[in-house]
Scaffold this motif. Structure first.
Motif, mmCIF file in Angstrom:
data_model
loop_
_atom_site.group_PDB
_atom_site.id
_atom_site.type_symbol
_atom_site.label_atom_id
_atom_site.label_comp_id
_atom_site.label_asym_id
_atom_site.label_seq_id
_atom_site.Cartn_x
_atom_site.Cartn_y
_atom_site.Cartn_z
ATOM 1 N N GLU A 68 62.655 6.397 10.326
ATOM 2 C CA GLU A 68 62.507 4.999 10.766
ATOM 3 C C GLU A 68 63.857 4.409 11.140
ATOM 4 O O GLU A 68 64.005 3.777 12.195
ATOM 5 C CB GLU A 68 61.884 4.156 9.655
ATOM 6 C CG GLU A 68 60.432 4.416 9.404
ATOM 7 C CD GLU A 68 59.922 3.664 8.182
ATOM 8 O OE1 GLU A 68 60.729 2.989 7.511
ATOM 9 O OE2 GLU A 68 58.718 3.755 7.901
ATOM 10 N N ILE A 71 65.199 6.056 14.406
ATOM 11 C CA ILE A 71 64.508 5.612 15.624
ATOM 12 C C ILE A 71 64.866 4.169 15.961
ATOM 13 O O ILE A 71 65.169 3.849 17.114
ATOM 14 C CB ILE A 71 62.983 5.796 15.473
ATOM 15 C CG1 ILE A 71 62.654 7.294 15.516
ATOM 16 C CG2 ILE A 71 62.228 5.061 16.571
ATOM 17 C CD1 ILE A 71 61.233 7.625 15.206
ATOM 18 N N THR A 74 68.506 4.023 17.170
ATOM 19 C CA THR A 74 68.622 4.618 18.501
ATOM 20 C C THR A 74 68.053 3.686 19.562
ATOM 21 O O THR A 74 68.656 3.498 20.630
ATOM 22 C CB THR A 74 67.898 5.975 18.547
ATOM 23 O OG1 THR A 74 68.452 6.834 17.534
ATOM 24 C CG2 THR A 74 68.055 6.634 19.899
#
Length: 129
Positions: A68, A71, A74
């Protein structure tokens, strides 16, 4: 005689100090655009998170939390890069427009002492004929 001296002094100023002042003003416009869009700063922080939004990992071993955080961080870096690239592109476009408009304006400025009286006399000739 005074009109001839006035015309000579005007042309002397126009093609010496006038050109210097024109280029100085043109340089000020470029300086403003360069600092307004702050392109070097945006390039230096291109992949920084958008508005410093980022997640922190929790303590301990938690693969779901790790993915989590990875992501979300990013995605925030990608969003930040996209926004910064758009601002950089707008800044470069604004600089290019300033170069084009400034170049055309400079040509008009240099030709003005000849084209303005010539346009006046051509207009009079067109009215008479």
């Amino acid at each position: 005689m005074a009109l001839g001296m006035l015309l000579g002094e005007y042309l002397s100023w126009h093609y010496s100090l006038g050109v210097v002042e024109f280029t100085r003003a043109w340089g000020n416009i470029h300086w403003f655009l360069f600092h307004y869009f702050s392109i070097p700063t945006l390039l230096a922080s291109l992949f920084a998170p958008f508005h410093r939004i980022q997640e922190r990992r929790t303590r301990g071993f938690d693969p779901q939390n790790w993915f989590e955080v990875f992501i979300i961080n990013t995605l925030m870096r990608l969003v930040g890069a996209i926004v910064r690239l758009i601002v950089i592109a707008v800044g470069v476009f604004a600089q290019a427009v300033a170069v084009c408009i400034g170049g055309a304006s400079f040509l008009l400025y240099v030709a003005a002492p000849i084209t303005i009286p010539a346009s006046f006399f051509i207009g009079l000739w067109l009215i008479v004929s």
